[in-house]
Design a protein around this motif. Structure first.
Motif: not given
Length: 151
Positions: A70-94
């Motif tokens: 799991v990679f987040r900009t300007r953060q160390a890689m996390a293994a097996g841990v999902f961290n996402a901003p509160a209220g995030i929404s996704y729109r699939v492009s591909r």
């Protein structure tokens, strides 16, 4: 992410980089172990439909494999841990599946609010069919750097 070409050669179709790591040279050291996703034992022809439904359901955190990267900009890689901003929404492009139907790549846009400001980013997610069902084995959220203040 690599794709076999009709002529049998392999070409990359997505490169998210490795993110910040303490010792980049260690990946090139003799005998270095480079982490890879395990090989799935079976696929399914409807892989894109299954993963699309999982993406729409939104339970990404509950689908992270224990060894997921799991990679987040300007953060160390996390293994097996999902961290996402509160209220995030996704729109699939591909969305694209491997020929064997055991790996699906999803690319898209993500958005949320932080400190009263709208944030837009890109994301990449790799899903793999494993014994436990479809699991996320790679998740990257790419947050662009803010534009410098005029002046």
């Amino acid at each position: 992410m690599w794709r076999r070409q009709p002529d049998g050669s392999w070409k990359w179709i997505y490169d998210g980089g490795v993110g910040p790591i303490a010792e980049a040279a260690s990946l090139n050291a003799p005998g270095a172990i480079v982490p890879t996703a395990p090989t799935a034992t079976r696929g399914e022809t409807s892989a894109v439909a299954v993963v699309t439904a999982l993406e729409q359901a939104g339970d990404i955190a509950g689908r992270i494999a224990p060894d997921a990267r799991v990679f987040r900009t300007r953060q160390a890689m996390a293994a097996g841990v999902f961290n996402a901003p509160a209220g995030i929404s996704y729109r699939v492009s591909r969305t694209e599946a491997s020929a064997g139907g055991d790996l699906v790549m999803v690319l898209g846009e993500a958005s949320w609010s932080a400190e009263g400001q709208a944030v837009s980013s890109l994301y990449a997610r790799m899903w793999q069919r494993q014994a436990e069902g479809w699991q996320v084995v790679y998740d990257q959220l790419i947050v662009p750097r803010p534009n410098p203040a005029p002046g």
